[in-house]
Design a protein around this motif. Structure first.
Motif, PDB file in Angstrom:
ATOM      1  N   PRO A 119      18.010  67.805 -22.678  1.00 30.88           N
ATOM      2  CA  PRO A 119      17.613  69.215 -22.597  1.00 30.88           C
ATOM      3  C   PRO A 119      17.973  69.995 -23.864  1.00 30.88           C
ATOM      4  CG  PRO A 119      18.787  68.528 -20.611  1.00 30.88           C
ATOM      5  CD  PRO A 119      18.946  67.424 -21.601  1.00 30.88           C
ATOM      6  N   ALA A 120      17.232  71.044 -24.111  1.00 30.76           N
ATOM      7  CA  ALA A 120      17.455  71.873 -25.294  1.00 30.76           C
ATOM      8  C   ALA A 120      18.859  72.472 -25.271  1.00 30.76           C
ATOM      9  CB  ALA A 120      16.414  72.995 -25.333  1.00 30.76           C
ATOM     10  N   GLY A 121      19.455  72.580 -26.443  1.00 34.19           N
ATOM     11  CA  GLY A 121      20.751  73.230 -26.567  1.00 34.19           C
ATOM     12  C   GLY A 121      21.915  72.440 -26.029  1.00 34.19           C
ATOM     13  N   SER A 122      21.716  71.163 -25.775  1.00 32.64           N
ATOM     14  CA  SER A 122      22.778  70.347 -25.186  1.00 32.64           C
ATOM     15  C   SER A 122      23.708  69.776 -26.257  1.00 32.64           C
ATOM     16  CB  SER A 122      22.182  69.194 -24.378  1.00 32.64           C
ATOM     17  OG  SER A 122      21.498  69.682 -23.246  1.00 32.64           O
ATOM     18  N   ILE A 123      24.896  69.405 -25.803  1.00 31.39           N
ATOM     19  CA  ILE A 123      25.872  68.723 -26.647  1.00 31.39           C
ATOM     20  C   ILE A 123      25.975  67.277 -26.187  1.00 31.39           C
ATOM     21  CG2 ILE A 123      28.287  68.608 -27.376  1.00 31.39           C
ATOM     22  CD1 ILE A 123      28.477  71.624 -26.762  1.00 31.39           C
ATOM     23  N   ALA A 124      25.788  66.342 -27.092  1.00 31.26           N
ATOM     24  CA  ALA A 124      25.964  64.919 -26.803  1.00 31.26           C
ATOM     25  C   ALA A 124      27.256  64.475 -27.475  1.00 31.26           C
ATOM     26  CB  ALA A 124      24.780  64.116 -27.321  1.00 31.26           C
ATOM     27  N   TRP A 125      28.220  64.077 -26.655  1.00 25.69           N
ATOM     28  CA  TRP A 125      29.552  63.714 -27.168  1.00 25.69           C
ATOM     29  C   TRP A 125      29.813  62.252 -26.853  1.00 25.69           C
ATOM     30  CZ3 TRP A 125      34.710  65.943 -24.798  1.00 25.69           C
ATOM     31  CH2 TRP A 125      35.795  65.538 -25.585  1.00 25.69           C
ATOM     32  N   ASP A 126      30.079  61.472 -27.881  1.00 22.72           N
ATOM     33  CA  ASP A 126      30.424  60.065 -27.718  1.00 22.72           C
ATOM     34  C   ASP A 126      31.910  59.912 -27.994  1.00 22.72           C
ATOM     35  OD1 ASP A 126      30.618  57.234 -27.800  1.00 22.72           O
ATOM     36  OD2 ASP A 126      28.572  57.065 -28.585  1.00 22.72           O
ATOM     37  N   PHE A 127      32.665  59.333 -27.068  1.00 23.11           N
ATOM     38  CA  PHE A 127      34.086  59.127 -27.299  1.00 23.11           C
ATOM     39  C   PHE A 127      34.340  58.123 -28.423  1.00 23.11           C
ATOM     40  CE2 PHE A 127      35.763  60.403 -22.804  1.00 23.11           C
ATOM     41  CZ  PHE A 127      35.540  61.729 -23.117  1.00 23.11           C
ATOM     42  N   ASN A 128      33.330  57.344 -28.797  1.00 20.54           N
ATOM     43  CA  ASN A 128      33.451  56.408 -29.913  1.00 20.54           C
ATOM     44  C   ASN A 128      33.325  57.169 -31.241  1.00 20.54           C
ATOM     45  OD1 ASN A 128      33.391  54.356 -27.969  1.00 20.54           O
ATOM     46  ND2 ASN A 128      31.180  54.128 -28.160  1.00 20.54           N
ATOM     47  N   TYR A 129      34.049  56.700 -32.244  1.00 19.70           N
ATOM     48  CA  TYR A 129      33.860  57.257 -33.582  1.00 19.70           C
ATOM     49  C   TYR A 129      33.370  56.191 -34.554  1.00 19.70           C
ATOM     50  CZ  TYR A 129      38.129  55.013 -35.222  1.00 19.70           C
ATOM     51  OH  TYR A 129      39.071  54.083 -35.575  1.00 19.70           O
ATOM     52  N   ILE A 167      20.144  58.657 -30.802  1.00 15.49           N
ATOM     53  CA  ILE A 167      19.070  59.100 -29.918  1.00 15.49           C
ATOM     54  C   ILE A 167      19.176  60.601 -29.673  1.00 15.49           C
ATOM     55  CG2 ILE A 167      18.179  58.934 -27.551  1.00 15.49           C
ATOM     56  CD1 ILE A 167      19.012  55.955 -27.621  1.00 15.49           C
ATOM     57  N   ALA A 168      20.395  61.066 -29.387  1.00 12.58           N
ATOM     58  CA  ALA A 168      20.602  62.484 -29.104  1.00 12.58           C
ATOM     59  C   ALA A 168      20.238  63.350 -30.304  1.00 12.58           C
ATOM     60  CB  ALA A 168      22.050  62.718 -28.697  1.00 12.58           C
ATOM     61  N   ARG A 169      20.652  62.908 -31.482  1.00 15.76           N
ATOM     62  CA  ARG A 169      20.370  63.671 -32.695  1.00 15.76           C
ATOM     63  C   ARG A 169      18.868  63.766 -32.953  1.00 15.76           C
ATOM     64  NH1 ARG A 169      23.379  60.789 -35.603  1.00 15.76           N
ATOM     65  NH2 ARG A 169      25.297  61.968 -35.309  1.00 15.76           N
ATOM     66  N   ALA A 170      18.170  62.655 -32.712  1.00 14.63           N
ATOM     67  CA  ALA A 170      16.719  62.649 -32.915  1.00 14.63           C
ATOM     68  C   ALA A 170      16.011  63.595 -31.957  1.00 14.63           C
ATOM     69  CB  ALA A 170      16.178  61.232 -32.742  1.00 14.63           C
ATOM     70  N   LEU A 171      16.627  63.866 -30.816  1.00 12.34           N
ATOM     71  CA  LEU A 171      16.038  64.770 -29.825  1.00 12.34           C
ATOM     72  C   LEU A 171      16.507  66.211 -29.991  1.00 12.34           C
ATOM     73  CD1 LEU A 171      16.304  62.431 -26.707  1.00 12.34           C
ATOM     74  CD2 LEU A 171      14.209  63.099 -27.912  1.00 12.34           C
ATOM     75  N   GLY A 172      17.267  66.480 -31.042  1.00 10.62           N
ATOM     76  CA  GLY A 172      17.663  67.847 -31.344  1.00 10.62           C
ATOM     77  C   GLY A 172      18.960  68.306 -30.710  1.00 10.62           C
ATOM     78  N   ALA A 173      19.678  67.395 -30.057  1.00  8.88           N
ATOM     79  CA  ALA A 173      20.951  67.776 -29.454  1.00  8.88           C
ATOM     80  C   ALA A 173      22.031  67.859 -30.543  1.00  8.88           C
ATOM     81  CB  ALA A 173      21.370  66.761 -28.400  1.00  8.88           C
ATOM     82  N   ARG A 174      23.069  68.601 -30.249  1.00 13.04           N
ATOM     83  CA  ARG A 174      24.229  68.610 -31.127  1.00 13.04           C
ATOM     84  C   ARG A 174      25.030  67.345 -30.854  1.00 13.04           C
ATOM     85  NH1 ARG A 174      29.515  72.540 -30.638  1.00 13.04           N
ATOM     86  NH2 ARG A 174      30.714  71.578 -32.345  1.00 13.04           N
ATOM     87  N   ALA A 175      25.125  66.464 -31.832  1.00 13.88           N
ATOM     88  CA  ALA A 175      25.760  65.161 -31.662  1.00 13.88           C
ATOM     89  C   ALA A 175      27.181  65.200 -32.215  1.00 13.88           C
ATOM     90  CB  ALA A 175      24.944  64.078 -32.366  1.00 13.88           C
TER      91      ALA A 175
END
Length: 288
Positions: free
Chosen positions: A221-231, A240-248
């Motif tokens: 969804p628009a304006g979402s934050i995608a947070w991965d515990f991995n670094y 994938i999240a970044r390509a969809l416009g999410a804040r990664a």
């Protein structure tokens, strides 16, 4: 020489090995060193017991950090500990072991460290939207607890592929606990979220094992934050999240907070804001 153990899956790949000596010097424990103990995911109970016995029986050891195996170690080796803090007993996990005079105390620090990392992501603002946490291990459960304690999310969904983990999480986590079978299930759940959601990869995929918790068909969804515990690792979820416009957001800050908080407990030093800021700056040059 004071020793700290690091119990994980592939500990040699962690950036901490480059950072630890510099952090130890900043904290005034320059003689400390780090020893990795690698265990495959799903190891038998005796393997976890043996790892804990190494910590207990090493006269130079002051404690350990546990990652990936937090719940399994608690379940398998609880009889080797003299004491658990309230968080460890509530969450059924151990992320930090403190050794003193041959006696072990098990601590669970994830509710604190995941909260500190989330504070950085949100710039200190409360979160009121919907949350999907993929992965009901110790860190995922801890995040759900922190959100309910310190924020007012509209809804928190916690998923896992393990029926056993869902049963345990349902007794602990203030969340809707759902069993999933495949990444496509996450695609569906993500597609049902409103704009501005928080979507978290707490599964370990992309680091401890290959894969991704979602597919290329996911629609964030628009304006979402995608947070991965991995670094580190492939970080396909964030791609994938970044390509969809999410804040990664990757897990770097979570990593820094987790290690600094546990080091301060193992070696009994005061982790002041000023010291953490210095440790953060020092870590940047050692980032893998």
């Amino acid at each position: 020489m004071r020793t700290m153990y690091f119990i994980g899956v592939a500990t040699g790949l962690s950036a901490i090995h480059a950072i630890f000596p510099r952090w130890a010097k900043l904290a005034g424990i320059g003689d400390a060193w780090l020893k990795g103990v690698d265990l495959p995911l799903g190891s038998p109970p005796e393997a976890y017991c043996e790892a804990v016995r190494q910590v207990r029986d090493d006269p130079d050891c002051w404690g350990a950090l546990v990652t990936s195996h937090k719940t399994a170690l608690y379940e398998s080796a609880c009889g080797l500990f003299s004491h658990f803090d309230d968080a460890a007993q509530t969450l059924g996990e151990v992320s930090c072991i403190v050794r003193r005079d041959g006696f072990l105390t098990g601590l669970a620090t994830d509710t604190l460290t995941v909260g500190l990392a989330l504070r950085d992501i949100l710039a200190g603002e409360p979160f009121h939207g919907e949350v999907l946490i993929m992965g009901a291990g110790g860190a995922g459960v801890a995040l759900s607890v922190h959100l309910r304690r310190c924020h007012k999310p509209a809804r928190v969904i916690l998923t896992d592929v393990s029926p056993g983990r869902i049963v345990v999480a349902s007794e602990i986590a203030p969340a809707e606990c759902m069993l999933v079978d495949a990444p496509e299930d996450h695609d569906r759940l993500i597609g049902e979220l409103p704009p501005g959601a928080l979507i978290v990869n707490a599964t370990g995929t992309g680091k401890d094992r290959p894969g991704c918790p979602v597919t290329l068909s996911a629609r964030i969804p628009a304006g979402s934050i995608a947070w991965d515990f991995n670094y580190h690792g492939d970080l396909n979820f964030l791609s994938i999240a970044r390509a969809l416009g999410a804040r990664a957001v990757d897990g770097w800050d979570y990593f820094l907070h987790g290690w600094s908080q546990i080091m301060s407990r193992v070696f009994d030093f005061d982790l002041t804001p000023e010291l953490f800021d210095a440790m953060r700056r020092e870590a940047e040059s050692g980032r893998a």
